[in-house]
Design an enzyme around this catalytic site. Structure first.
Site, PDB file in Angstrom:
ATOM      1  N   LYS A   1       5.963  -6.565  -3.134  1.00 46.65           N
ATOM      2  CA  LYS A   1       6.724  -5.307  -3.093  1.00 46.65           C
ATOM      3  C   LYS A   1       7.292  -5.140  -1.686  1.00 46.65           C
ATOM      4  O   LYS A   1       6.565  -5.197  -0.687  1.00 46.65           O
ATOM      5  CB  LYS A   1       5.771  -4.162  -3.431  1.00 46.65           C
ATOM      6  CG  LYS A   1       6.438  -2.954  -4.024  1.00 46.65           C
ATOM      7  CD  LYS A   1       5.359  -2.020  -4.532  1.00 46.65           C
ATOM      8  CE  LYS A   1       5.935  -0.760  -5.077  1.00 46.65           C
ATOM      9  NZ  LYS A   1       4.893   0.266  -5.240  1.00 46.65           N
TER      10      LYS A   1
HETATM   11  C1  E4P Z   1       5.294   2.642  -7.337  1.00 46.65           C
HETATM   12  O1  E4P Z   1       5.840   1.586  -7.323  1.00 46.65           O
HETATM   13  C2  E4P Z   1       5.559   3.682  -6.327  1.00 46.65           C
HETATM   14  O2  E4P Z   1       5.074   3.293  -5.080  1.00 46.65           O
HETATM   15  C3  E4P Z   1       4.948   4.991  -6.756  1.00 46.65           C
HETATM   16  O3  E4P Z   1       5.282   5.197  -8.111  1.00 46.65           O
HETATM   17  C4  E4P Z   1       5.352   6.164  -5.900  1.00 46.65           C
HETATM   18  O4  E4P Z   1       4.918   7.341  -6.526  1.00 46.65           O
HETATM   19  P1  E4P Z   1       4.848   8.756  -5.759  1.00 46.65           P
HETATM   20  O5  E4P Z   1       6.238   9.203  -5.494  1.00 46.65           O
HETATM   21  O6  E4P Z   1       4.128   9.645  -6.719  1.00 46.65           O
HETATM   22  O7  E4P Z   1       4.077   8.520  -4.484  1.00 46.65           O
END
Ligand code: E4P
Length: 214
Positions: A83
């Site tokens: 990621k």
């Molecule tokens: C996943 O890939 C993201 O990092 C995550 O969904 C972010 O979510 P949030 O906005 O609730 O922190």
């Protein structure tokens, strides 16, 4: 649509996995912090539970640092997807990792142009953040429709992971929009199972069953 769980808490992942509906896991540094484990330990343990598609995020901001971190993460398991934040260095790293056959998930995507650039760099996945866009008064679902249309127009193989999901309704709208994947917090997956009429229906059937025995 595939469903990933958006958590690094191993017990939550195991529970969803055992339900037979889980296709992958996404983590980020904040979720790793909440899990009480370090990144390497969390990813090792998660990779012993799920089949594939476990996103682990790099924290370097420079291209070389990102690639180096990615190669270290890949030593943990081939199930890992790297990621990478949506930056210029991030997309350079995506291009390099894609050339090496390593899957990438471009995160912190908030516009269709960012998703277009990520696809051009060869990203396996892009993660547009719905909840965070809604929070600042933007139409997150329009973003999903726009990315979907662009990827269809040019046959980009990049898959859309709807992230920052805040409700079962978000999941439903992502599915209707044709998103490839939604990464969903544990509690929201549990909420998706529920409908009050299902519970009422089960209670009534059980009561009638008991009566029918007399
Ligand atoms: C996943 O890939 C993201 O990092 C995550 O969904 C972010 O979510 P949030 O906005 O609730 O922190």
């Amino acid at each position: 649509m595939k469903i990933y769980v958006d958590t690094a808490i191993v017990d939550e992942i195991r529970q969803v996995w055992e339900l037979g509906i889980l296709d992958g896991v996404t983590t980020n540094p904040s979720l790793i912090l909440k899990s009480g484990r370090n990144l390497t330990d969390a990813l090792k343990e998660i990779s012993q539970i799920v089949d594939d598609c476990i996103s682990g995020e790099v924290i370097s901001l420079d291209y070389q640092g990102m690639v180096k971190e990615a190669l270290e993460l890949m030593k943990i398991s081939k199930k890992i997807v790297i990621k990478i934040p949506m930056t210029k260095d991030g997309l350079k790293a995506v291009k390099e990792l894609t050339a090496q056959g390593i899957r990438t998930n471009v995160t912190l995507v908030f516009s269709a142009n960012q998703a277009l650039l990520a696809a051009k760099a060869g990203a396996t996945y892009v993660s547009p953040f719905l909840g965070r866009l809604d929070d600042v008064g933007e139409d997150s679902m329009q973003l999903i429709h726009d990315i979907k249309q662009i990827y269809q127009n040019y046959q980009f193989p990049t898959q859309i992971i709807c992230a920052s999901i805040r409700s079962p309704l978000h999941v439903l709208k992502c599915a209707k929009a044709g998103a490839d994947i939604a990464t969903v917090p544990y509690k929201i997956i549990m909420d998706m199972f529920n409908h009050p009429l299902t519970n009422v229906g089960i209670d009534r059937f059980l009561q009638d069953y008991e009566k029918s025995k007399k």
